[in-house]
Write a protein that holds these residues in place. Structure first.
Motif, PDB file in Angstrom:
ATOM      1  N   ALA A  94       0.827  -1.206   0.000  1.00 32.90           N
ATOM      2  CA  ALA A  94       0.000   0.000   0.000  1.00 32.90           C
ATOM      3  C   ALA A  94       0.864   1.260   0.000  1.00 32.90           C
ATOM      4  O   ALA A  94       0.543   2.244  -0.684  1.00 32.90           O
ATOM      5  N   ALA A  95       1.956   1.223   0.758  1.00 35.34           N
ATOM      6  CA  ALA A  95       2.855   2.379   0.796  1.00 35.34           C
ATOM      7  C   ALA A  95       3.474   2.638  -0.581  1.00 35.34           C
ATOM      8  O   ALA A  95       3.619   3.784  -1.010  1.00 35.34           O
ATOM      9  N   LYS A  96       3.827   1.556  -1.275  1.00 33.27           N
ATOM     10  CA  LYS A  96       4.378   1.701  -2.642  1.00 33.27           C
ATOM     11  C   LYS A  96       3.331   2.297  -3.587  1.00 33.27           C
ATOM     12  O   LYS A  96       3.650   3.142  -4.429  1.00 33.27           O
ATOM     13  N   ILE A  97       2.074   1.831  -3.449  1.00 36.55           N
ATOM     14  CA  ILE A  97       0.995   2.369  -4.288  1.00 36.55           C
ATOM     15  C   ILE A  97       0.881   3.872  -4.077  1.00 36.55           C
ATOM     16  O   ILE A  97       0.813   4.659  -5.030  1.00 36.55           O
ATOM     17  N   LEU A  98       0.864   4.271  -2.813  1.00 39.25           N
ATOM     18  CA  LEU A  98       0.726   5.692  -2.500  1.00 39.25           C
ATOM     19  C   LEU A  98       1.932   6.482  -3.002  1.00 39.25           C
ATOM     20  O   LEU A  98       1.780   7.530  -3.645  1.00 39.25           O
ATOM     21  N   TYR A  99       3.122   5.965  -2.731  1.00 34.26           N
ATOM     22  CA  TYR A  99       4.349   6.663  -3.121  1.00 34.26           C
ATOM     23  C   TYR A  99       4.440   6.820  -4.640  1.00 34.26           C
ATOM     24  O   TYR A  99       4.698   7.910  -5.150  1.00 34.26           O
ATOM     25  N   HIS A 100       4.195   5.721  -5.345  1.00 36.87           N
ATOM     26  CA  HIS A 100       4.308   5.784  -6.806  1.00 36.87           C
ATOM     27  C   HIS A 100       3.207   6.642  -7.428  1.00 36.87           C
ATOM     28  O   HIS A 100       3.456   7.365  -8.396  1.00 36.87           O
ATOM     29  N   SER A 101       2.006   6.585  -6.883  1.00 35.73           N
ATOM     30  CA  SER A 101       0.929   7.402  -7.456  1.00 35.73           C
ATOM     31  C   SER A 101       1.209   8.884  -7.238  1.00 35.73           C
ATOM     32  O   SER A 101       0.924   9.712  -8.112  1.00 35.73           O
ATOM     33  N   ALA A 102       1.809   9.217  -6.082  1.00 35.62           N
ATOM     34  CA  ALA A 102       2.188  10.616  -5.838  1.00 35.62           C
ATOM     35  C   ALA A 102       3.314  11.040  -6.780  1.00 35.62           C
ATOM     36  O   ALA A 102       3.302  12.149  -7.334  1.00 35.62           O
ATOM     37  N   GLN A 103       4.280  10.142  -7.005  1.00 36.52           N
ATOM     38  CA  GLN A 103       5.362  10.443  -7.952  1.00 36.52           C
ATOM     39  C   GLN A 103       4.813  10.629  -9.369  1.00 36.52           C
ATOM     40  O   GLN A 103       5.259  11.507 -10.104  1.00 36.52           O
ATOM     41  N   LEU A 104       3.830   9.799  -9.726  1.00 38.78           N
ATOM     42  CA  LEU A 104       3.256   9.881 -11.070  1.00 38.78           C
ATOM     43  C   LEU A 104       2.422  11.143 -11.265  1.00 38.78           C
ATOM     44  O   LEU A 104       2.101  11.513 -12.396  1.00 38.78           O
ATOM     45  N   TYR A 105       2.085  11.795 -10.176  1.00 38.62           N
ATOM     46  CA  TYR A 105       1.431  13.107 -10.272  1.00 38.62           C
ATOM     47  C   TYR A 105       2.371  14.109 -10.943  1.00 38.62           C
ATOM     48  O   TYR A 105       1.950  14.981 -11.690  1.00 38.62           O
ATOM     49  N   LEU A 106       3.679  13.931 -10.671  1.00 40.17           N
ATOM     50  CA  LEU A 106       4.677  14.841 -11.233  1.00 40.17           C
ATOM     51  C   LEU A 106       5.333  14.308 -12.498  1.00 40.17           C
ATOM     52  O   LEU A 106       5.609  15.054 -13.428  1.00 40.17           O
TER      53      LEU A 106
ATOM     54  N   ILE B  63      -5.790  17.858 -12.689  1.00 34.35           N
ATOM     55  CA  ILE B  63      -4.896  18.091 -13.838  1.00 34.35           C
ATOM     56  C   ILE B  63      -5.480  17.508 -15.112  1.00 34.35           C
ATOM     57  O   ILE B  63      -5.505  18.142 -16.159  1.00 34.35           O
ATOM     58  N   ASP B  64      -5.965  16.256 -15.030  1.00 35.56           N
ATOM     59  CA  ASP B  64      -6.494  15.572 -16.208  1.00 35.56           C
ATOM     60  C   ASP B  64      -7.532  14.536 -15.780  1.00 35.56           C
ATOM     61  O   ASP B  64      -7.173  13.437 -15.346  1.00 35.56           O
TER      62      ASP B  64
END
Length: 206
Positions: A55-67, A112-113
């Motif tokens: 779950a932490a990876k999901i959150l971290y990667h989804s936040a990174q993919l925001y940028l 954003i989209d």
């Protein structure tokens, strides 16, 4: 930082997560789970460390993919993998240590989209772990609420979060509404004056 200060550090490129970092995260989430477990007073539940790290990876990667979205389309399923474990109360509450922040990421992505293909991917995870999505409109059409909320500890936490988030859509499902009304008793108006009491016997899905 996210759990303590409600902020997250994002990098200009996608970072690899090392096995050592995963092990440290497991230990951290186990400690955090224990702190929260003391609040809901159950000695039957233990932290599912693998689920907490997933779950932490999901959150971290989804936040990174925001940028960062350059050259990520082909890799998105590796960055946001589906849940492969057993969904039980321990895994739901372990995942929630991170997934409770996921709705905010989805809202940011949507601003954003709205057509971003990452959004339905993340929403599908929240549908599976909808305790973390309370307050976010998920359209939970296939949940058997009697089965879902049969565990007393989970049921209490679920109802408390519905009230905390003032999630009318969930609170007006007849089965849940009956549970909340029974929990409040004569003090209902003190907790949630605006909540209707649903008496008619109609479809309990939402």
């Amino acid at each position: 930082m996210l759990r303590k200060e409600e902020c997250i550090t994002l990098f200009s490129n996608l970072q690899q997560i090392s096995p050592q970092e995963e092990a440290e995260a497991e230990a951290y989430f186990e400690t955090e789970f224990e702190k929260e477990r003391l609040e809901f007073l159950s000695d039957q539940l233990t932290c599912n460390k693998e689920t907490a790290v997933w779950a932490a990876k999901i959150l971290y990667h989804s936040a990174q993919l925001y940028l960062i979205r350059e050259n990520t389309e082909k890799n998105i399923e590796n960055l946001i993998p589906g849940f492969k474990g057993i969904r039980d109360v321990s895994s739901i509450l372990s995942a929630d240590l991170s997934l409770r922040f996921l709705p905010q990421v989805i809202v940011a992505l949507n601003s954003i989209d709205p057509e971003d293909p990452l959004i339905p991917l993340l929403e599908s995870i929240l549908v599976q772990f909808h305790y973390s999505g309370i307050g976010y409109d998920l359209g939970l059409k296939n949940v058997n609420w009697q089965e879902e909320l049969k565990d007393k500890t989970y049921r209490k936490l679920y109802l408390e979060r519905i009230v905390e988030k003032k999630d009318y859509k969930l609170a007006e499902i007849p089965f849940i509404n009956k549970l909340i009304t029974a929990e409040f008793g004569i003090h209902k108006d003190a907790f949630w004056r605006e909540l209707k009491t649903i008496t008619e016997d109609h479809n309990e899905n939402v």
